[in-house]
Design a protein around this motif. Structure first.
Motif, short mmCIF file in Angstrom:
data_model
loop_
_atom_site.label_atom_id
_atom_site.label_comp_id
_atom_site.label_asym_id
_atom_site.label_seq_id
_atom_site.Cartn_x
_atom_site.Cartn_y
_atom_site.Cartn_z
N PHE A 167 0.86 -1.18 0.00
CA PHE A 167 0.00 0.00 0.00
C PHE A 167 0.90 1.23 0.00
N ALA A 168 1.10 1.80 -1.15
CA ALA A 168 1.99 2.96 -1.31
C ALA A 168 1.85 3.49 -2.72
N GLY A 169 2.34 4.71 -2.90
CA GLY A 169 2.29 5.28 -4.24
C GLY A 169 1.64 6.64 -4.27
N ALA A 170 0.90 6.90 -5.34
CA ALA A 170 0.35 8.24 -5.57
C ALA A 170 -0.53 8.72 -4.43
N GLY A 171 -1.33 7.84 -3.84
CA GLY A 171 -2.22 8.26 -2.76
C GLY A 171 -1.77 7.81 -1.39
N GLY A 172 -0.54 7.32 -1.30
CA GLY A 172 -0.03 6.77 -0.06
C GLY A 172 0.43 7.81 0.94
N HIS A 173 0.96 7.33 2.05
CA HIS A 173 1.47 8.21 3.10
C HIS A 173 2.70 8.97 2.60
N ARG A 174 2.88 10.15 3.15
CA ARG A 174 3.98 11.01 2.75
C ARG A 174 5.03 11.18 3.86
N ASP A 196 2.44 11.93 8.59
CA ASP A 196 1.86 12.94 7.71
C ASP A 196 0.53 13.46 8.26
N ASN A 197 0.23 13.09 9.53
CA ASN A 197 -0.95 13.58 10.28
C ASN A 197 -2.27 13.03 9.76
N THR A 198 -2.23 12.04 8.88
CA THR A 198 -3.47 11.52 8.30
C THR A 198 -3.76 10.10 8.75
N VAL A 199 -5.03 9.74 8.62
CA VAL A 199 -5.47 8.34 8.73
C VAL A 199 -6.04 7.96 7.37
N LYS A 200 -5.59 6.84 6.84
CA LYS A 200 -6.04 6.40 5.52
C LYS A 200 -6.70 5.03 5.64
N ILE A 201 -7.79 4.85 4.91
CA ILE A 201 -8.47 3.56 4.86
C ILE A 201 -8.27 2.97 3.47
N TRP A 202 -7.85 1.71 3.45
CA TRP A 202 -7.53 1.02 2.20
C TRP A 202 -8.47 -0.17 2.01
N SER A 203 -8.72 -0.54 0.76
CA SER A 203 -9.52 -1.72 0.46
C SER A 203 -8.70 -2.72 -0.36
N MET A 204 -8.80 -3.98 0.03
CA MET A 204 -8.11 -5.05 -0.71
C MET A 204 -9.07 -5.82 -1.61
N LYS A 205 -10.30 -5.37 -1.70
CA LYS A 205 -11.34 -6.16 -2.35
C LYS A 205 -10.98 -6.55 -3.79
N GLU A 206 -10.52 -5.58 -4.58
CA GLU A 206 -10.23 -5.89 -5.98
C GLU A 206 -8.94 -6.69 -6.15
N PHE A 207 -8.18 -6.85 -5.05
CA PHE A 207 -6.92 -7.61 -5.11
C PHE A 207 -7.03 -8.93 -4.36
N ALA A 236 -8.43 10.90 6.06
CA ALA A 236 -8.96 11.79 7.10
C ALA A 236 -7.83 12.58 7.74
N SER A 237 -8.11 13.84 8.01
CA SER A 237 -7.18 14.70 8.74
C SER A 237 -7.84 15.12 10.05
N LYS A 268 -17.10 9.01 7.00
CA LYS A 268 -18.25 9.10 6.11
C LYS A 268 -17.74 9.20 4.68
N MET A 269 -17.72 8.08 4.00
CA MET A 269 -17.14 8.03 2.67
C MET A 269 -18.14 8.42 1.59
N LYS A 270 -17.62 8.98 0.51
CA LYS A 270 -18.42 9.25 -0.67
C LYS A 270 -18.15 8.13 -1.67
N GLU A 271 -19.12 7.25 -1.81
CA GLU A 271 -18.93 6.07 -2.65
C GLU A 271 -18.56 6.44 -4.08
N GLN A 272 -19.10 7.54 -4.56
CA GLN A 272 -18.84 7.93 -5.93
C GLN A 272 -17.51 8.65 -6.09
N CYS A 273 -16.89 9.03 -4.97
CA CYS A 273 -15.60 9.75 -5.01
C CYS A 273 -14.61 9.08 -4.05
N PRO A 274 -13.97 7.99 -4.47
CA PRO A 274 -13.02 7.30 -3.59
C PRO A 274 -11.94 8.24 -3.06
N GLY A 275 -11.67 8.12 -1.78
CA GLY A 275 -10.67 8.97 -1.14
C GLY A 275 -11.25 10.19 -0.48
#
Length: 371
Positions: A167-174, A196-207, A236-237, A268-275
């Motif tokens: 889990f890393a890359g363009a949207g990963g932790h900095r 980086d002061n954030t909390v990130k939620i990841w999904s493994m479903k498609e993998f 989330a920040s 509270k996620m926006k299903e149509q806008c991941p992230g």
């Protein structure tokens, strides 16, 4: 291992008398002179619920909690690298159910120790820097996830030795990833946090097909088609400083920064806008003098309570199933003055352990109260 008895009682306080749970200091161990960074009970196997492990320096030690506050040493593993300093340890299982200990630290190498055979089962090399936390998947105990200073999280299969996902890359932790946790019931989700002061939620479903493939892979582990997960499904920040511990509480998240509090919030996620989405803060659990990083809280098996230490050697026990928050106990001892790096609550929350910067382990046990 020297065991010392100290004839002092706990100092216990509560905000709500009806919710008060008294704990009594029952033991103190001086494991060594090097800091102890992690302590964890084995929730993976009911036969070993009273067994716990600690890490400090290049040593992993396994203990058992017995009646009357007694702590006995079961086994100890000393890493071949004298410069290793383990920061984290978790319990896992091989596919045959045998208990594994998985530890990592400053060298970035993960050691998988077969506790029943008392030997190293595997070593995982992949992270480019130190490892700050390793957690086990409660629904598939052969899977562990590691959080590293190299800004990545990795999913491993301890049975086959495969690194399945990164889990890393363009949207990963900095910056450094300090903590990571599997969702308790949604097998696809992982939450991580860091410098980086954030909390990130990841999904493994498609993998997930790669996760399943890791259990039947017959070639050497290095040939496995490890996949990158570059984008989290939620960011989330909630905090304005380092976030060094996060745990799922159902679909909610408990997270802690260096701001003298644990925060419970709902993504509270926006299903149509991941992230994208919002974080609704539900309540806060104050922890005085908890303004240094790398202090991790723990919960009992059913997440009824959380215990967290501070830099002055005190422990705060919070009731998690009440609103507003209830401080069920505050534990202190005249000789406990060193920063508590991590606590461990037993299966039912009746025993609380803490490991400290000065190499000590402290044990507190609930006092039976009349109903």
């Amino acid at each position: 291992m020297a065991r010392t008895a100290i004839g002092c009682e706990a100092v216990v306080g509560s905000l709500t008398p009806s919710k008060k749970r008294e704990y009594r200091f029952t033991n103190r161990l001086q494991e060594g002179k090097r800091p102890l960074y992690a302590v964890v009970f084995n929730f993976m196997d009911y036969r070993y619920f009273n067994v716990f492990a600690t890490v400090g320096g290049n040593r992993v030690t396994v203990y058992q909690c017995l009646e009357g506050g007694v702590i006995t040493v079961l086994q100890s593993y000393v890493d071949e690298d004298k410069d290793e300093s383990f920061y984290t340890v978790t319990w896992a299982c091989n596919i045959d159910g045998s208990p594994f200990l998985v530890a990592g630290g400053i060298n970035g190498i993960i050691r998988v120790i077969d506790a029943s055979a008392e030997r190293v089962h595997r070593s995982f090399v992949g992270h480019g820097d130190s490892i700050n936390e390793i957690r086990s998947q409660p629904l598939k105990a052969s899977l562990v996830v590691s959080a590293s200073k190299d800004e990545s999280i990795r999913l491993w299969n301890v049975h086959s030795g495969i690194c399945i996902l990164i889990f890393a890359g363009a949207g990963g932790h900095r910056n450094e990833v300090l903590s990571v946790d599997f969702h308790p019931s949604d097998i696809y989700r992982v939450a991580s946090c860091g410098m980086d002061n954030t909390v990130k939620i990841w999904s493994m479903k498609e993998f997930w097909t790669y996760v399943e493939k890791s259990f039947t892979w017959s070639d050497i582990p290095s040939k496995f088609p490890t996949k990158y997960v570059q984008f989290p499904i939620f960011i989330a920040s909630v905090h304005s400083n380092y976030v060094d511990c996060n745990r799922w509480l159902g679909d909610f998240i408990l997270s802690k920064s260096v701001d003298n509090e644990i925060v419970l919030w709902e993504p509270k996620m926006k299903e149509q806008c991941p992230g994208e989405g919002t974080a609704d803060i539900l309540q806060k659990y104050p922890v005085p003098e908890c303004d240094i990083w790398f202090i991790k809280f723990s919960c009992d098996f059913h997440y009824n309570s959380a215990a967290i230490g501070n830099r002055e050697g005190k422990i705060y026990v919070w009731e998690l199933q009440t609103s507003p928050p209830v401080l069920t106990a505050k534990l202190s001892h005249p000789q406990s003055k060193s920063p508590i790096r991590q606590t461990a609550m037993s299966f039912d929350g009746s025993t609380i352990l803490s490991c400290c910067e000065d190499g000590t382990i402290w044990r507190w046990d609930a006092v039976a109260t009349e109903t």
